[in-house]
Design an enzyme around this catalytic site. Structure first.
Site, short mmCIF file in Angstrom:
data_model
loop_
_atom_site.label_atom_id
_atom_site.label_comp_id
_atom_site.label_asym_id
_atom_site.label_seq_id
_atom_site.Cartn_x
_atom_site.Cartn_y
_atom_site.Cartn_z
N GLU A 86 -35.54 -33.85 74.93
CA GLU A 86 -36.24 -34.59 73.87
C GLU A 86 -35.59 -34.32 72.52
O GLU A 86 -34.94 -33.29 72.33
CB GLU A 86 -37.72 -34.18 73.83
N HIS A 90 -22.37 -58.73 68.92
CA HIS A 90 -21.75 -59.50 70.01
C HIS A 90 -22.35 -60.91 70.12
O HIS A 90 -21.62 -61.86 70.39
CB HIS A 90 -21.91 -58.73 71.32
N ASP A 115 -11.09 -64.35 74.87
CA ASP A 115 -12.31 -64.71 75.58
C ASP A 115 -12.95 -65.86 74.78
O ASP A 115 -13.04 -65.77 73.56
CB ASP A 115 -13.19 -63.44 75.52
N LYS A 127 -11.44 -66.48 80.02
CA LYS A 127 -11.68 -65.36 80.95
C LYS A 127 -12.92 -65.65 81.78
O LYS A 127 -13.96 -66.01 81.23
CB LYS A 127 -11.89 -64.09 80.13
N ARG A 138 -15.60 -63.78 84.27
CA ARG A 138 -16.01 -62.46 84.73
C ARG A 138 -16.68 -62.56 86.09
O ARG A 138 -17.26 -63.59 86.43
CB ARG A 138 -17.03 -61.86 83.76
N ASP A 171 -10.89 -59.41 68.79
CA ASP A 171 -12.11 -59.34 69.62
C ASP A 171 -13.15 -58.53 68.87
O ASP A 171 -12.82 -57.79 67.93
CB ASP A 171 -11.77 -58.67 70.97
N THR A 196 -13.96 -51.03 78.04
CA THR A 196 -13.06 -50.37 79.00
C THR A 196 -11.59 -50.74 78.75
O THR A 196 -10.69 -50.15 79.34
CB THR A 196 -13.39 -50.80 80.44
N GLY A 226 -10.27 -53.51 79.68
CA GLY A 226 -9.84 -54.44 80.73
C GLY A 226 -9.49 -55.81 80.18
O GLY A 226 -8.41 -56.36 80.47
N THR A 227 -10.39 -56.36 79.36
CA THR A 227 -10.17 -57.70 78.80
C THR A 227 -8.86 -57.72 78.01
O THR A 227 -8.01 -58.59 78.20
CB THR A 227 -11.34 -58.06 77.84
C1 R5P Z 1 -16.62 -59.89 75.80
O1 R5P Z 1 -17.42 -60.79 75.81
C2 R5P Z 1 -16.35 -59.03 74.63
O2 R5P Z 1 -16.06 -59.76 73.49
C3 R5P Z 1 -15.24 -58.05 74.92
O3 R5P Z 1 -14.05 -58.78 75.17
C4 R5P Z 1 -15.55 -57.23 76.12
O4 R5P Z 1 -16.89 -56.81 76.09
C5 R5P Z 1 -14.66 -56.04 76.17
O5 R5P Z 1 -14.98 -55.32 77.33
P1 R5P Z 1 -13.86 -54.57 78.17
O6 R5P Z 1 -13.02 -53.84 77.17
O7 R5P Z 1 -14.64 -53.61 79.06
O8 R5P Z 1 -13.14 -55.60 78.94
#
Ligand code: R5P
Length: 339
Positions: A53, A148, A189, A212, A214, A240, A245, A247-248
């Site tokens: 807590e 976002h 994206d 992209k 998903r 962005d 992570t 990945g994108t």
């Molecule tokens: C996607 O809609 C966001 O704008 C980012 O591109 C995304 O969330 C990045 O996530 P990651 O780095 O895990 O691919």
């Protein structure tokens, strides 16, 4: 000019480094005003108990103040989870409410759960829950950065939200630091098309989009990517809102490289770099796929990180937050600062 009352600020533990930069910027803003005392963070304690807590105590009087609480919920320097840090924020808001601040503004450059703002199947809309919790604790206003999904503003009933943008600070940094003569903008994206369009308009460059898809059944997994536009022979600015992570970003940059892009610069307002993102980016840089990654200190990393990873530029967004906080306190317009 009249103010809304004493402008006072506290930081939750994970927001402290960013808050100190905001305080420095506020002091810079008022340095020629002899009547205004210097800003300093209020003395507070955040205590974590053995059972997990958290309790926040404000050790100074804030009755009647225009009070700001700064928290960076995803903190690379802390072992605490996003959920822990969100709970610390709620306990701070309630401490401010119980201490009779006149107005409570929550400064969270990273709005948690902002990617869960709508439902696709039998799932919750957790961003809305976050909004409800903040509102229920007694906050009057939220200031955040490049949220976002802007529709999250509508999840609040009485709380006002200011969504700041890192784009101008980033554009200034890029123009001052790098050769922009062969540059074009790419969004990795379609969800980020509006932001990318702003960059390309300001920089007067071409724009391309990576489409992209998903796999929503698996967290952080990408099914396909295809490029709409031509990047052959061009330097590229990939913009962005966040790198989670990685990945994108890495997949998009590999696609751009395959399509003939030259130098690739990646810009993200919120460089979370979760999981193995740093290793992924390291490899992409060493393979010549990525030239630079530019992030803001809304996810604070500091000088050591940029020394260890010279491909990373940390730019400070604290001056923009300081200016917005100051203008709100002084009842001045902030709309110019939100563009
Ligand atoms: C996607 O809609 C966001 O704008 C980012 O591109 C995304 O969330 C990045 O996530 P990651 O780095 O895990 O691919």
């Amino acid at each position: 000019m009249t103010s809304r009352g004493a402008l006072t600020i506290m930081a939750c533990e994970s927001g402290r480094q960013f808050a100190n930069r905001v305080i420095d910027s506020l002091n810079e803003l008022v340095k020629n005003n002899f009547y205004r005392s210097k800003f300093a963070l209020k003395d507070t304690n955040e205590t974590w108990f053995a059972n997990g807590e958290v309790k926040t105590v404000i050790n100074e009087n804030i009755r009647g103040d225009d009070f700001y609480i700064i928290q960076c919920i995803d903190d690379p320097f802390s072992s605490r989870s996003i959920n822990d840090n969100f709970m610390a924020l709620m306990s701070a808001i309630d401490a401010a409410y119980q201490s009779d601040a006149d107005r409570i503004t929550v400064v969270i450059p990273q709005f948690p759960y902002s990617r869960q703002e709508r439902k696709k199947t039998r799932e919750g809309i957790t961003a809305k829950l976050v909004a409800k919790f903040i509102e229920m604790c007694g906050a009057d206003r939220v200031i955040t950065l490049d949220i976002h999904a802007e529709a999250i503003q509508g999840f609040f009933t009485n709380v006002k939200m200011e969504n700041l943008h890192a784009s101008r600070t980033m554009i200034d940094h890029m123009i001052a630091t790098y050769d922009m003569s062969n540059m074009m903008v790419v969004c990795p994206d379609v969800g980020g098309a509006e932001r990318a369009r702003f960059f390309s308009k300001e920089l007067q460059t071409d724009l391309a989009i990576v489409d992209k898809a998903r796999n929503y059944k698996k967290a952080s997994s990408i099914e396909t990517m295809r490029l709409v536009g031509d990047v052959d022979g061009r330097d590229v600015l990939v913009v962005d809102d966040m790198i989670a992570t990685g990945g994108t970003l890495v997949n998009a940059c590999k696609l751009l490289k395959d399509k003939g892009a030259q130098k690739i610069y990646c810009l993200a307002s919120l460089p979370f770099l979760n999981g193995s993102a740093v290793e992924k980016l390291n490899v992409a840089v060493s393979e010549g796929v990525i030239t630079k990654v530019v992030g803001t200190d809304a996810v604070f990393r500091g000088e050591n990180f940029t020394k260890d990873y010279p491909w990373y530029d940390e730019i400070s967004i604290a001056p923009l937050f300081a200016r917005v906080i100051y203008n709100i306190n002084m009842k001045l317009s902030v709309s110019e600062l939100l563009r």
